[in-house]
Design a protein around this motif. Structure first.
Motif, PDB file in Angstrom:
ATOM      1  N   SER A 374      53.024   4.291  21.373  1.00 32.44           N
ATOM      2  CA  SER A 374      54.541   4.244  21.483  1.00 32.44           C
ATOM      3  C   SER A 374      54.833   4.886  22.688  1.00 32.44           C
ATOM      4  N   LEU A 375      54.564   6.120  23.166  1.00 32.62           N
ATOM      5  CA  LEU A 375      54.884   6.504  24.351  1.00 32.62           C
ATOM      6  C   LEU A 375      54.389   5.697  25.687  1.00 32.62           C
ATOM      7  N   LEU A 376      53.421   5.276  25.627  1.00 29.34           N
ATOM      8  CA  LEU A 376      52.881   4.152  26.748  1.00 29.34           C
ATOM      9  C   LEU A 376      53.915   3.039  26.835  1.00 29.34           C
ATOM     10  N   LEU A 377      54.138   2.550  25.884  1.00 29.20           N
ATOM     11  CA  LEU A 377      55.037   1.606  25.873  1.00 29.20           C
ATOM     12  C   LEU A 377      56.452   1.816  26.414  1.00 29.20           C
ATOM     13  N   ASN A 378      57.143   3.025  25.815  1.00 33.42           N
ATOM     14  CA  ASN A 378      58.331   3.616  26.323  1.00 33.42           C
ATOM     15  C   ASN A 378      58.275   3.764  27.929  1.00 33.42           C
ATOM     16  N   GLN A 379      57.279   4.196  28.405  1.00 36.61           N
ATOM     17  CA  GLN A 379      57.063   4.692  29.675  1.00 36.61           C
ATOM     18  C   GLN A 379      57.196   3.432  30.660  1.00 36.61           C
ATOM     19  N   ILE A 380      56.457   2.310  30.152  1.00 35.97           N
ATOM     20  CA  ILE A 380      56.619   1.100  30.954  1.00 35.97           C
ATOM     21  C   ILE A 380      58.007   0.665  30.907  1.00 35.97           C
ATOM     22  N   ASN A 381      58.551   0.607  29.628  1.00 37.56           N
ATOM     23  CA  ASN A 381      60.054   0.180  29.627  1.00 37.56           C
ATOM     24  C   ASN A 381      60.839   1.053  30.773  1.00 37.56           C
ATOM     25  N   PHE A 382      60.837   2.346  30.660  1.00 34.75           N
ATOM     26  CA  PHE A 382      61.555   2.882  31.431  1.00 34.75           C
ATOM     27  C   PHE A 382      61.318   2.665  32.989  1.00 34.75           C
ATOM     28  N   ILE A 383      59.897   2.608  33.337  1.00 35.92           N
ATOM     29  CA  ILE A 383      59.831   2.176  34.788  1.00 35.92           C
ATOM     30  C   ILE A 383      60.273   1.044  35.031  1.00 35.92           C
ATOM     31  N   LYS A 384      60.274   0.011  34.175  1.00 38.73           N
ATOM     32  CA  LYS A 384      60.881  -1.452  34.532  1.00 38.73           C
ATOM     33  C   LYS A 384      62.472  -1.279  34.747  1.00 38.73           C
ATOM     34  N   ALA A 385      63.102  -0.483  33.836  1.00 36.50           N
ATOM     35  CA  ALA A 385      64.282  -0.192  33.977  1.00 36.50           C
ATOM     36  C   ALA A 385      64.913   0.565  35.144  1.00 36.50           C
ATOM     37  N   ILE A 386      64.160   1.470  35.685  1.00 36.10           N
ATOM     38  CA  ILE A 386      64.161   2.242  37.031  1.00 36.10           C
ATOM     39  C   ILE A 386      63.993   1.325  37.977  1.00 36.10           C
ATOM     40  N   GLU A 387      63.117   0.395  38.064  1.00 35.12           N
ATOM     41  CA  GLU A 387      63.020  -0.482  38.909  1.00 35.12           C
ATOM     42  C   GLU A 387      63.945  -1.485  39.198  1.00 35.12           C
ATOM     43  N   ARG A 388      64.644  -1.885  38.182  1.00 33.96           N
ATOM     44  CA  ARG A 388      65.796  -2.886  38.132  1.00 33.96           C
ATOM     45  C   ARG A 388      67.247  -2.364  38.360  1.00 33.96           C
ATOM     46  N   TYR A 389      67.176  -1.062  37.928  1.00 35.29           N
ATOM     47  CA  TYR A 389      68.735  -0.381  37.918  1.00 35.29           C
ATOM     48  C   TYR A 389      69.077   0.622  38.784  1.00 35.29           C
ATOM     49  N   PHE A 390      67.916   1.376  39.429  1.00 30.64           N
ATOM     50  CA  PHE A 390      68.232   2.590  40.158  1.00 30.64           C
ATOM     51  C   PHE A 390      68.233   2.199  41.653  1.00 30.64           C
ATOM     52  N   PRO A 391      68.847   2.783  42.564  1.00 33.53           N
ATOM     53  CA  PRO A 391      69.065   2.415  43.833  1.00 33.53           C
ATOM     54  C   PRO A 391      67.999   2.487  44.624  1.00 33.53           C
ATOM     55  N   THR A 392      68.138   1.641  45.851  1.00 39.85           N
ATOM     56  CA  THR A 392      66.950   1.744  46.922  1.00 39.85           C
ATOM     57  C   THR A 392      66.693   3.046  47.252  1.00 39.85           C
ATOM     58  N   GLY A 393      65.267   3.650  47.379  1.00 37.51           N
ATOM     59  CA  GLY A 393      65.096   4.812  47.994  1.00 37.51           C
ATOM     60  C   GLY A 393      64.461   5.739  46.813  1.00 37.51           C
ATOM     61  N   THR A 394      64.790   5.301  45.628  1.00 34.52           N
ATOM     62  CA  THR A 394      64.365   5.999  44.471  1.00 34.52           C
ATOM     63  C   THR A 394      62.913   5.849  44.321  1.00 34.52           C
ATOM     64  N   ARG A 395      62.114   7.006  43.904  1.00 29.36           N
ATOM     65  CA  ARG A 395      60.695   7.298  43.946  1.00 29.36           C
ATOM     66  C   ARG A 395      60.344   8.027  42.509  1.00 29.36           C
ATOM     67  N   LEU A 396      59.203   7.578  42.097  1.00 28.84           N
ATOM     68  CA  LEU A 396      58.465   8.112  40.935  1.00 28.84           C
ATOM     69  C   LEU A 396      57.003   8.014  40.871  1.00 28.84           C
ATOM     70  N   THR A 397      56.323   8.672  40.100  1.00 26.37           N
ATOM     71  CA  THR A 397      54.914   8.519  39.925  1.00 26.37           C
ATOM     72  C   THR A 397      54.451   8.461  38.679  1.00 26.37           C
ATOM     73  N   PRO A 398      54.067   7.267  38.390  1.00 26.16           N
ATOM     74  CA  PRO A 398      53.856   7.121  36.725  1.00 26.16           C
ATOM     75  C   PRO A 398      52.745   8.078  36.381  1.00 26.16           C
ATOM     76  N   PRO A 399      53.058   8.888  35.277  1.00 21.03           N
ATOM     77  CA  PRO A 399      51.886   9.834  34.724  1.00 21.03           C
ATOM     78  C   PRO A 399      51.148   9.308  33.823  1.00 21.03           C
ATOM     79  N   GLN A 400      49.905   9.704  33.494  1.00 18.26           N
ATOM     80  CA  GLN A 400      48.906   9.430  32.992  1.00 18.26           C
ATOM     81  C   GLN A 400      48.967   9.672  31.479  1.00 18.26           C
TER      82      GLN A 400
END
Length: 423
Positions: A374-400
């Motif tokens: 469940s946490l893995l799926l939630n993380q994936i959904n959040f990353i997709k949302a960040i890629e779609r909605y956050f401004p150019t120049g946003t950075r993140l490192t997907p944790p394991q």
């Protein structure tokens, strides 16, 4: 190892060996089902796992693409190491912490400001059954027997889980506490006095800052990286210059950056601290929430001198609200047990007995598998949302693993102001 994990590892190996390069499109789910003779759910879970590791990403209506080595500036690009000035500092953070925590009490506010998971992710009914059974059959002498260091059956179950992970921790070395935060505070009080200095990583868990502030200690911030954690070279310089009395670190899926120290780095960390005889207070409350093949080892696994105090709890992975944590005390067993006895006497006896009963019955590992998924799926959904909605120049490192996505907003954006506006 599960079938989807085998498939994910096979694809990951192809990426690491250069067979698949950044930008390459992976075979479709249907093609992979046919070529590997597996179900579509197996392929999806493998691809989800690879996404969580930051190796691939899904493009809408186009499929999955290799993202290892992403270009700087894309949302999935790794954040650079944090930069701090490693000098002794008095700590004053409580007001800010209280402000952020106050916002999560309303049910209509998504609690992005702290590590509180959805209560719907936990086996509340089964825990309630264990609690009802425990209270009904509990020996009335347990209220005395279970004073510090805690319920013997629960400590045996905790020691058994250490053994399964390859660590030999004696039952007598375990002290049960009111959550991991009390365990961490007891460890800090056992090895420091007001005015002493403590090494912490930057950024760090706000609870560490509050504890340091309350006891009257000084903090030395050591820079860390959101992928692989604390800078050991900077740590050694701080050890030489400031002669700290303790080090407080989160080695697995750190709060708030999500970083994970490799086994090699954990071993080097423990060896470094042993050279300077500085105790390590290891906060490992997220270790069970890994997305890979096996639980990452704690730094305690490399401790040969008893200098590592390993703290964890059931609050983040099984029973939030029960407030049951513990510490594997190392050479500080007596000091920690006495501090526990003279502060809060014991953790809730019914909660201890109930959790011991739940663990004895089995089912904990099945729950953990479901929770991790469940946490893995939630993380994936959040990353997709960040890629779609956050401004150019946003950075993140997907944790394991764990709960956290450390998002670096573009320069000039005040994250606290955004938080207040979002409320």
């Amino acid at each position: 190892m599960k079938l989807y994990e085998q498939l994910a590892n096979s694809i990951a190996q192809s990426i690491h060996e250069g067979v698949l390069s950044r930008g390459d499109k992976l075979p479709s789910v249907r093609q992979t089902c046919k070529s590997r003779n597996v179900s579509s759910s197996t392929v999806f879970r493998a691809y989800y796992l690879l996404e969580a590791r930051g190796l691939i990403s899904a493009h809408e209506r186009s499929g999955y693409f290799v993202t290892a080595g992403s270009t700087t500036g894309s949302p999935s690009a790794p954040d650079p190491a944090f930069s701090v000035n490693p000098e002794c500092k008095h700590v004053d953070v409580s007001e800010l912490v209280f402000e952020v925590l106050e916002s999560i009490r309303a049910r209509n506010v998504v609690p992005l400001g702290s590590a509180f998971p959805s209560p719907l992710l936990f086996p509340c009914n089964k825990l309630a059954q264990a609690m009802a059974s425990a209270v009904k059959t509990m020996d009335r002498w347990h209220s005395v027997d279970n004073l510090s260091p805690g319920d013997l059956n629960l400590r045996r179950q905790i020691a058994l889980r250490y053994m399964i992970d390859g660590l030999h921790i004696q039952t007598d070395e375990i002290v049960v506490t009111n959550g991991a935060l009390e365990a961490l505070n007891l460890c800090l009080m056992a090895v420091t006095r007001p005015g002493d200095t403590v090494l912490i990583e930057s950024p760090t868990f706000y609870g560490a800052l509050q504890s340091i502030e309350r006891i009257g200690l000084k903090a030395i911030e050591i820079p860390s990286h959101p992928k692989d954690g604390i800078d050991l070279e900077a740590m050694e310089k701080a050890l030489q210059l400031h002669k700290p009395k303790a080090c407080w670190l989160m080695t697995n899926f750190q709060n708030p950056s999500g970083s994970l120290l490799s086994d090699e780095k954990k071993k080097a960390l423990v060896e470094l601290l042993c050279r300077y005889q500085v105790p390590l207070i290891e906060d490992d409350v997220y270790g069970e929430l890994y997305f890979g093949n096996k639980r990452p080892a704690p730094a305690k696994a490399f401790d040969t001198e008893g200098l590592v105090m390993h703290c964890s709890s059931f609050s983040k992975c099984l029973a939030p609200g029960y407030r049951i944590g513990w510490v594997a005390t190392g050479q500080f067993s007596k000091a920690i047990e006495r501090l526990k006895l003279t502060t809060t006497l014991s953790a809730s006896v019914p909660a201890q007995v109930a959790l011991a009963k739940y663990l004895q019955k089995g089912g904990y590992d099945k729950h953990l598998r479901n929770l991790r998924h469940s946490l893995l799926l939630n993380q994936i959904n959040f990353i997709k949302a960040i890629e779609r909605y956050f401004p150019t120049g946003t950075r993140l490192t997907p944790p394991q693993g764990g709960y956290f996505l450390w998002v670096k907003l573009p320069d000039g954006v005040n994250a606290l102001a955004v938080h207040r506006m979002a409320q």
